[in-house]
Scaffold this motif. Sequence first.
Motif, PDB file in Angstrom:
ATOM      1  N   GLY A   1      -1.676  -9.492  -3.581  1.00  0.00           N
ATOM      2  CA  GLY A   1      -1.307  -9.345  -4.985  1.00  0.00           C
ATOM      3  C   GLY A   1      -1.415  -7.897  -5.429  1.00  0.00           C
ATOM      4  N   GLU A   2      -1.461  -7.683  -6.720  1.00  0.00           N
ATOM      5  CA  GLU A   2      -1.514  -6.331  -7.282  1.00  0.00           C
ATOM      6  C   GLU A   2      -2.734  -5.564  -6.785  1.00  0.00           C
ATOM      7  OE1 GLU A   2      -2.213  -4.543 -11.634  1.00  0.00           O
ATOM      8  OE2 GLU A   2      -0.476  -5.873 -11.490  1.00  0.00           O
ATOM      9  N   ALA A   3      -3.842  -6.252  -6.530  1.00  0.00           N
ATOM     10  CA  ALA A   3      -5.070  -5.607  -6.052  1.00  0.00           C
ATOM     11  C   ALA A   3      -4.868  -4.963  -4.683  1.00  0.00           C
ATOM     12  CB  ALA A   3      -6.204  -6.619  -5.991  1.00  0.00           C
ATOM     13  N   GLY A   4      -3.836  -5.383  -3.957  1.00  0.00           N
ATOM     14  CA  GLY A   4      -3.562  -4.830  -2.649  1.00  0.00           C
ATOM     15  C   GLY A   4      -2.781  -3.524  -2.673  1.00  0.00           C
ATOM     16  N   LEU A   5      -2.409  -3.071  -3.861  1.00  0.00           N
ATOM     17  CA  LEU A   5      -1.630  -1.831  -3.985  1.00  0.00           C
ATOM     18  C   LEU A   5      -2.543  -0.647  -4.283  1.00  0.00           C
ATOM     19  CD1 LEU A   5       1.328  -3.038  -6.236  1.00  0.00           C
ATOM     20  CD2 LEU A   5       1.309  -2.772  -3.759  1.00  0.00           C
ATOM     21  N   ASP A   6      -2.191   0.526  -3.736  1.00  0.00           N
ATOM     22  CA  ASP A   6      -2.892   1.747  -4.110  1.00  0.00           C
ATOM     23  C   ASP A   6      -2.674   1.991  -5.596  1.00  0.00           C
ATOM     24  OD1 ASP A   6      -3.735   2.159  -1.532  1.00  0.00           O
ATOM     25  OD2 ASP A   6      -2.458   3.909  -1.164  1.00  0.00           O
TER      26      ASP A   6
ATOM     27  N   LEU B   1      10.540  -3.843  -5.278  1.00  0.00           N
ATOM     28  CA  LEU B   1       9.318  -4.580  -5.552  1.00  0.00           C
ATOM     29  C   LEU B   1       8.549  -4.728  -4.253  1.00  0.00           C
ATOM     30  CD1 LEU B   1       9.540  -7.810  -4.542  1.00  0.00           C
ATOM     31  CD2 LEU B   1      11.078  -7.888  -6.491  1.00  0.00           C
ATOM     32  N   PHE B   2       7.251  -4.890  -4.421  1.00  0.00           N
ATOM     33  CA  PHE B   2       6.375  -5.084  -3.277  1.00  0.00           C
ATOM     34  C   PHE B   2       6.089  -6.568  -3.091  1.00  0.00           C
ATOM     35  CE2 PHE B   2       4.915  -0.760  -4.570  1.00  0.00           C
ATOM     36  CZ  PHE B   2       5.125  -0.098  -3.371  1.00  0.00           C
TER      37      PHE B   2
ATOM     38  N   TYR C   1       0.653   2.906  -7.365  1.00  0.00           N
ATOM     39  CA  TYR C   1       1.787   1.983  -7.260  1.00  0.00           C
ATOM     40  C   TYR C   1       1.579   0.687  -8.038  1.00  0.00           C
ATOM     41  CZ  TYR C   1       3.136   5.235  -3.651  1.00  0.00           C
ATOM     42  OH  TYR C   1       3.477   6.376  -2.986  1.00  0.00           O
ATOM     43  N   ARG C   2       0.481   0.567  -8.727  1.00  0.00           N
ATOM     44  CA  ARG C   2       0.161  -0.701  -9.415  1.00  0.00           C
ATOM     45  C   ARG C   2       1.073  -0.989 -10.597  1.00  0.00           C
ATOM     46  NH1 ARG C   2      -6.261  -1.074  -8.583  1.00  0.00           N
ATOM     47  NH2 ARG C   2      -6.095  -1.558  -6.371  1.00  0.00           N
ATOM     48  N   GLN C   3       1.824   0.009 -11.066  1.00  0.00           N
ATOM     49  CA  GLN C   3       2.769  -0.233 -12.161  1.00  0.00           C
ATOM     50  C   GLN C   3       4.060  -0.857 -11.647  1.00  0.00           C
ATOM     51  OE1 GLN C   3       2.381   2.645 -10.631  1.00  0.00           O
ATOM     52  NE2 GLN C   3       4.316   3.745 -10.591  1.00  0.00           N
ATOM     53  N   ARG C   4       4.235  -0.894 -10.334  1.00  0.00           N
ATOM     54  CA  ARG C   4       5.442  -1.462  -9.732  1.00  0.00           C
ATOM     55  C   ARG C   4       5.350  -2.975  -9.642  1.00  0.00           C
ATOM     56  NH1 ARG C   4       9.699   2.069  -9.484  1.00  0.00           N
ATOM     57  NH2 ARG C   4       8.922   4.131  -8.982  1.00  0.00           N
ATOM     58  N   PRO C   5       6.495  -3.664  -9.686  1.00  0.00           N
ATOM     59  CA  PRO C   5       6.472  -5.125  -9.566  1.00  0.00           C
ATOM     60  C   PRO C   5       5.933  -5.560  -8.200  1.00  0.00           C
ATOM     61  CG  PRO C   5       8.647  -4.346 -10.252  1.00  0.00           C
ATOM     62  CD  PRO C   5       7.843  -3.141  -9.894  1.00  0.00           C
ATOM     63  N   VAL C   6       5.148  -6.625  -8.202  1.00  0.00           N
ATOM     64  CA  VAL C   6       4.576  -7.146  -6.964  1.00  0.00           C
ATOM     65  C   VAL C   6       4.652  -8.663  -6.983  1.00  0.00           C
ATOM     66  CG1 VAL C   6       2.195  -7.106  -7.863  1.00  0.00           C
ATOM     67  CG2 VAL C   6       2.599  -7.070  -5.400  1.00  0.00           C
ATOM     68  N   VAL C   7       4.996  -9.231  -5.848  1.00  0.00           N
ATOM     69  CA  VAL C   7       5.029 -10.682  -5.669  1.00  0.00           C
ATOM     70  C   VAL C   7       4.008 -11.009  -4.598  1.00  0.00           C
ATOM     71  CG1 VAL C   7       6.433 -12.652  -4.954  1.00  0.00           C
ATOM     72  CG2 VAL C   7       7.459 -10.817  -6.313  1.00  0.00           C
TER      73      VAL C   7
ATOM     74  N   VAL D   1       3.961  -4.531   1.698  1.00  0.00           N
ATOM     75  CA  VAL D   1       3.052  -3.396   1.532  1.00  0.00           C
ATOM     76  C   VAL D   1       2.499  -2.923   2.878  1.00  0.00           C
ATOM     77  CG1 VAL D   1       0.848  -2.651   0.540  1.00  0.00           C
ATOM     78  CG2 VAL D   1       2.436  -4.018  -0.822  1.00  0.00           C
ATOM     79  N   ASN D   2       2.145  -3.864   3.738  1.00  0.00           N
ATOM     80  CA  ASN D   2       1.492  -3.540   5.002  1.00  0.00           C
ATOM     81  C   ASN D   2       2.429  -3.859   6.157  1.00  0.00           C
ATOM     82  OD1 ASN D   2      -0.098  -3.376   7.305  1.00  0.00           O
ATOM     83  ND2 ASN D   2      -1.820  -4.465   6.399  1.00  0.00           N
ATOM     84  N   LEU D   3       2.870  -2.817   6.855  1.00  0.00           N
ATOM     85  CA  LEU D   3       3.780  -2.967   7.993  1.00  0.00           C
ATOM     86  C   LEU D   3       3.016  -2.636   9.265  1.00  0.00           C
ATOM     87  CD1 LEU D   3       6.804  -1.156   6.357  1.00  0.00           C
ATOM     88  CD2 LEU D   3       6.524  -3.624   6.645  1.00  0.00           C
ATOM     89  N   ASN D   4       2.466  -3.658   9.900  1.00  0.00           N
ATOM     90  CA  ASN D   4       1.657  -3.460  11.111  1.00  0.00           C
ATOM     91  C   ASN D   4       0.594  -2.386  10.912  1.00  0.00           C
ATOM     92  OD1 ASN D   4       2.735  -5.413  12.858  1.00  0.00           O
ATOM     93  ND2 ASN D   4       4.487  -4.097  13.290  1.00  0.00           N
TER      94      ASN D   4
END
Length: 121
Positions: free
Chosen positions: A89-94, A83-84, A97-103, A61-64
Amino acid sequence: MSSGNWVGRRILVVEDEAVVAMLLEDMLIDLGCEIVGPVANVEQALAVLDAETVDAAVLDVNLNGQPSYRIADALADRGRPFLFITGYGEAGLDDGYRQRPVVQKPFTRERLAQALGGLDL
């Protein structure tokens, strides 16, 4: 999706931390995937998407300090699943995008395989 369905699949890895990128590569290779990248920033990833065919992607999710949402949007426009991965976790997504898979980092190969198995390939 069984791990056999991943054999030969081209997976774009977008991760700016070298150790995590290597770990992802190893895990995906163990699942039979072909790795595209890894790339460490948004511009590189978008250039790869223009030049290469990928079946799916794993996006940090966060690239530098720069979010990877432009990459996610480009993949969605191409009909490619992704997937992100994030330490938050999911709380880190805008919200969009929260409906997208996250690991969530740190993760195991089993957790990564489970998340990949949920993607529509």
